[in-house]
Write a protein that holds these residues in place. Sequence first.
Motif, PDB file in Angstrom:
ATOM      1  N   VAL A   1       0.971  -1.090  -0.114  1.00 43.87           N
ATOM      2  CA  VAL A   1      -0.003   0.149  -0.004  1.00 43.87           C
ATOM      3  C   VAL A   1       0.911   1.191  -0.226  1.00 43.87           C
ATOM      4  CG1 VAL A   1      -1.499   1.232   1.442  1.00 43.87           C
ATOM      5  CG2 VAL A   1      -1.944  -1.003   1.159  1.00 43.87           C
ATOM      6  N   GLN A   2       0.835   1.834  -1.030  1.00 43.70           N
ATOM      7  CA  GLN A   2       1.620   3.161  -1.162  1.00 43.70           C
ATOM      8  C   GLN A   2       1.259   4.329  -0.301  1.00 43.70           C
ATOM      9  OE1 GLN A   2       4.499   3.270  -3.505  1.00 43.70           O
ATOM     10  NE2 GLN A   2       4.049   1.123  -3.244  1.00 43.70           N
ATOM     11  N   ARG A   3       2.244   5.228  -0.035  1.00 42.63           N
ATOM     12  CA  ARG A   3       1.822   6.399   0.964  1.00 42.63           C
ATOM     13  C   ARG A   3       1.315   7.353   0.268  1.00 42.63           C
ATOM     14  NH1 ARG A   3       6.813   8.196   4.352  1.00 42.63           N
ATOM     15  NH2 ARG A   3       7.780   7.200   2.589  1.00 42.63           N
ATOM     16  N   ASP A   4       1.683   7.839  -0.989  1.00 45.23           N
ATOM     17  CA  ASP A   4       1.287   8.855  -1.750  1.00 45.23           C
ATOM     18  C   ASP A   4       0.314   8.660  -2.766  1.00 45.23           C
ATOM     19  OD1 ASP A   4       3.259   7.416  -2.838  1.00 45.23           O
ATOM     20  OD2 ASP A   4       4.530   9.443  -3.358  1.00 45.23           O
ATOM     21  N   ILE A   5       0.095   7.530  -3.360  1.00 45.37           N
ATOM     22  CA  ILE A   5      -0.738   7.408  -4.635  1.00 45.37           C
ATOM     23  C   ILE A   5      -1.779   6.097  -4.098  1.00 45.37           C
ATOM     24  CG2 ILE A   5       1.056   8.311  -6.285  1.00 45.37           C
ATOM     25  CD1 ILE A   5       1.917   5.751  -6.837  1.00 45.37           C
ATOM     26  N   ASP A   6      -2.684   6.140  -5.016  1.00 48.43           N
ATOM     27  CA  ASP A   6      -3.614   4.886  -5.035  1.00 48.43           C
ATOM     28  C   ASP A   6      -3.113   3.923  -6.003  1.00 48.43           C
ATOM     29  OD1 ASP A   6      -4.288   5.676  -7.532  1.00 48.43           O
ATOM     30  OD2 ASP A   6      -6.390   6.618  -6.836  1.00 48.43           O
ATOM     31  N   VAL A   7      -3.818   2.846  -5.839  1.00 44.14           N
ATOM     32  CA  VAL A   7      -3.370   1.809  -6.809  1.00 44.14           C
ATOM     33  C   VAL A   7      -3.725   1.741  -8.156  1.00 44.14           C
ATOM     34  CG1 VAL A   7      -5.770   0.726  -6.862  1.00 44.14           C
ATOM     35  CG2 VAL A   7      -3.792  -1.056  -6.749  1.00 44.14           C
TER      36      VAL A   7
END
Lengths: 355, 355, 355, 355
Positions: C164-170
């Motif tokens: 799960v990225q901190r700054d962007i969605d999937v």
Amino acid sequence: MSLTSDEPIGVAVVGAGYWGPNLVRNFQSSPDFRLAWLCDLDVARAKKVLGGYSTVQPTDDLALVLADENVAAVAIATPAGTHLDVAMQALAAGKHVLVEKPLAATYAEGVELVAEAERRGLILMCDHTFCYTPVVTRIRELVHSGEIGDLQFLDSVRINLGLVQRDIDVLWDLAPHDLSILDFILPAGVEVVSVSAHGTDPIGAGRACIGYLTLQLSTGAIAHVHVNWLSPIKVRTTIIGGSKRTLVWDDLSPTTRLAIYDRGVDVAAPEELGDEARRNLLVSYRSGDMVAPALLEREALSTMVAQYAAAIRTGTPPLTDGRAGLRVLRILEAASASLRAGGVAVRLDTDGGIS
Amino acid sequence: MSLTSDEPIGVAVVGAGYWGPNLVRNFQSSPDFRLAWLCDLDVARAKKVLGGYSTVQPTDDLALVLADENVAAVAIATPAGTHLDVAMQALAAGKHVLVEKPLAATYAEGVELVAEAERRGLILMCDHTFCYTPVVTRIRELVHSGEIGDLQFLDSVRINLGLVQRDIDVLWDLAPHDLSILDFILPAGVEVVSVSAHGTDPIGAGRACIGYLTLQLSTGAIAHVHVNWLSPIKVRTTIIGGSKRTLVWDDLSPTTRLAIYDRGVDVAAPEELGDEARRNLLVSYRSGDMVAPALLEREALSTMVAQYAAAIRTGTPPLTDGRAGLRVLRILEAASASLRAGGVAVRLDTDGGIS
Amino acid sequence: MSLTSDEPIGVAVVGAGYWGPNLVRNFQSSPDFRLAWLCDLDVARAKKVLGGYSTVQPTDDLALVLADENVAAVAIATPAGTHLDVAMQALAAGKHVLVEKPLAATYAEGVELVAEAERRGLILMCDHTFCYTPVVTRIRELVHSGEIGDLQFLDSVRINLGLVQRDIDVLWDLAPHDLSILDFILPAGVEVVSVSAHGTDPIGAGRACIGYLTLQLSTGAIAHVHVNWLSPIKVRTTIIGGSKRTLVWDDLSPTTRLAIYDRGVDVAAPEELGDEARRNLLVSYRSGDMVAPALLEREALSTMVAQYAAAIRTGTPPLTDGRAGLRVLRILEAASASLRAGGVAVRLDTDGGIS
Amino acid sequence: MSLTSDEPIGVAVVGAGYWGPNLVRNFQSSPDFRLAWLCDLDVARAKKVLGGYSTVQPTDDLALVLADENVAAVAIATPAGTHLDVAMQALAAGKHVLVEKPLAATYAEGVELVAEAERRGLILMCDHTFCYTPVVTRIRELVHSGEIGDLQFLDSVRINLGLVQRDIDVLWDLAPHDLSILDFILPAGVEVVSVSAHGTDPIGAGRACIGYLTLQLSTGAIAHVHVNWLSPIKVRTTIIGGSKRTLVWDDLSPTTRLAIYDRGVDVAAPEELGDEARRNLLVSYRSGDMVAPALLEREALSTMVAQYAAAIRTGTPPLTDGRAGLRVLRILEAASASLRAGGVAVRLDTDGGIS
């Protein structure tokens, strides 16, 4: 050569061919070692492996490497026929030795190496890489802990379009993997008692390109290995049948590398089996769940390198020591004898080994 | 009993056990046959197979069936040990005979059946079902047409959690499939010359539950069969290696049941192979495309039933006639002999058969 | 900065996080480049990536790197939010620039970068790595050559248990792969005209963890992308349907990575379709062979690095240049807009881009 | 029409097309029913389905069938457009009714049927066959028992080279399977609140051949369905993501049809999520075991038939009763509306149904 436990161990890799680069990479990323040399008769090849950015020194001078006092350990990845010579020189120079599989070109040569290392109190380790994979480690636990019950059979298939080797047949090329794994997971006291080998060379390569090994174990169980350089598909599957559970290791399936099946056939106690009609009622089938345990993703060579360091620091033989390498060699030699004799079962002389 | 070519052939199925229902279903849906009887010693079992809506007559009286003038053919799906008796009665009554594999319990019994059928001019067909699958038909074409080049090896794996049989071991239970397929696809003039068998009974079932067969062919090629009742996973894969192409038949993959690989190892002509250093340069690897041909989806038994009708109408032996069944029996008996002798290669007596 | 064609190009990698090490490794093994620096705000991280044996210099001082006259090119593997700043500095210093996907954090920022690079006559390349895999190269050929006929649909699934990225969605994390591949293989003149996006954040991560994109193409064809961080299984499958053939790319199947199916549904010409009853007869099904072409095994990044060198030396934009990166950004922004609006189709403004 | 509990229920099958033969076979093998008639407008087709050995009566006269006092139940496998007419006649004649999916051609027609059956106190059952498979039964238990935690997402792919239907598009042809399964497994109180549909007809068939459905659930979870008649490969995979466990149902994998993954992403409680930097630490990954439970091998239709009998005997609606069929119809109609409107989300009117 005493080693304080937190200082990296000076190491040299000998052999810059197929496997050497993997050793170079893993020694470089290990905090336990300081890689000083990469030695190969073809120094250009050594330089190419190191690339244009490395501070590791390439050389073709083994004596120079062995004379380096900062080098306490060597790792030998040269052709099997040279293992005896290179390893004996290294042991003579007081270096710990790691050798690629197979340990040596013959059982007799392997015996020499083991004897020399033991005499000098040096570590002699065989790089049976697969034994250091998370999956084989887990299989060993499942077998040794009794979780699979009695080992009933092992069937291993290791086939793909492989490089036809110049100096060895497919049994010596590929079966060491299966045999070292078998050696690693066998419960204490269970031994291989005889070997039958069949093979063929349908392309005129001068050596068997397809091989089948059947090993009788001291318990009556059977192990079978199929190795093949001519298969257009790659298969790396080992089934380990137990009286309670059966394991299926499919090394090409990253998501279900190991499956533990609670499925099987149960038969009532032998004393009840006299009456055939009655016996029939005593066979029952279990059709239980399958569990695919989560396994760490860790490169086996990195674990192997760590174990080499631990063995050197503690003076304790690693699990895949020279003697493990010897046991594999003994089976390979018996397999070759069987192959020459048309598949006759060759018994392993249980006390013929080094003692 | 003369048959006009467009009239359905009266047929009776004998045996309502595991396989009988499949025969019943396929004879019922065939325009070539008119199924009149289902005969089983256990008439309740026959009734159950037919269900509550069928006009086919159940019976336990074989004599009654054989006395029926409208019945020109029988299909026998009883245990192997009864094949001789049932089939001989049927032949004596002038009926054409289809028998489940294996043809008979022994080679000698099989010889009796073949001789009797030939003497009476009746069709004796062995239900080697797999030979009538679209995939095996295609494999036969690819081998016979020379498209795969010389046959170099065949490796067949047929394993799953199988029913431990009461009267036969795993070799007699499962290997007839592989051996009948091998017999079906072998090019003319190529023969099995010897058989080695290994097996084990790790569950105390009183018969081998795991078996390995190695067959030497007259060309130097090798065929290997692994059959196993104790595997928790099902595998049905046969690799057929040729000098030009290699086939992989995975019967459990509906979408890629047959894959034709244009991959392989080429070696220059043998006369050039003396110099080892030079030979090394003469090995080359092809890494070509794979083609998975479109195959018809047709039930093999339906084709088999149609072939049975064609054989009866034309008087021409089907491809899987009694002699094909005999060739399989001969290998099975040699396999049993090898198994008893610890895996020694047993030669097949090439002129020991019926002539 | 003129470059003679046979001299290695001095290069610096900026960013030592997830992707940087791969760039370091590939620049080191490329004869086209001489890697001089690895720059990261966290110099310890840069040192760790280089390891204890490298002659490459770690630094946290970007100005120092950009001042190095031996450095003609940089490769930026920092978070997307920093691309504009770092790349603009590099362009200002006269360096060619390679950026990780996505090109920039917003379309507007991407436009700035493209304009600046074009103004200065410098190469701006986007590391759309998948476009340099042998399989995507082959797919592009099959589409562009007309071998698959008209493109009818594309369906891409890219799911696994992902970070799960901190700054962007999937969508911004994973879909750039699919969108850059789509951009790469689309025939000339075919464009994406609208985007619908659906997504959900079932774990309370603060951003979509599951996303679905539906793209309408100018031809009426459809492209659909499923990206998912929460799937316990990994799937990487793209189906590319054509009027003549359909491609299935399964990136997790090393042996059948690309399958070309000659299977499909044919319908007669539309003018004949008025009569429904008749039309029914005009639909026919092809069930032809499948071919899995042999593909080279080559690391995509190594090809990408070679293409970067070729672009620098020739001054010709690479296939995945800044404008390709812009096209992907435009779709991503439309997808975000659609997601916010509950899945409404967002049209792409065909002349809204840089010209 | 009172039924004693141990007497077979007289039943008639209406429709001898694609699905009718399966009903015929299963009613014949059920001890609960006595199949009396197979009715089809094309009596030759009915005769062909019954074959030459059946005592079941073929007819094209529905009135005759409905007048048969021994017939207490009918099973309707005619095209959806005729369901209303045929089922209403049957209900009027006092027969219990089983209908193939979809329940009717429109929601309004479905409402009529449900109302009529309830008014008359007759069973109206929808043959949502998949709900009676062992695997879907198990999935329902795993969801309802809370074992997977909260349902987070469902993703279903049902694609292959399918028959282009004459009267319905791919959504109405294939999605009823996925929607009836979703309806079957959804926990009490969780509802579908809106539907978006995308589709395309790239072959000029006059109706969508590829479709994508996105369903918003009342909990914020999402369900997505991909149906496709043009895929050369067959995929039947459903992923059901839960907060504790995630299920993967691969219907084409007989050995691992259902896999229960103890893998996932955990996030700390939402109230702690304000601080982005801190939140990052609160995401953790579980990488646990996978369990593939042993499932019975039982034909779903046989279970469905048994449930039909149980419903008739007890007067209790089956799990897939007419109201379940209505819920599926409501989603299908919303999907068609969304498709016509270019993918706009169509809300389901929660009180618009029958009450």
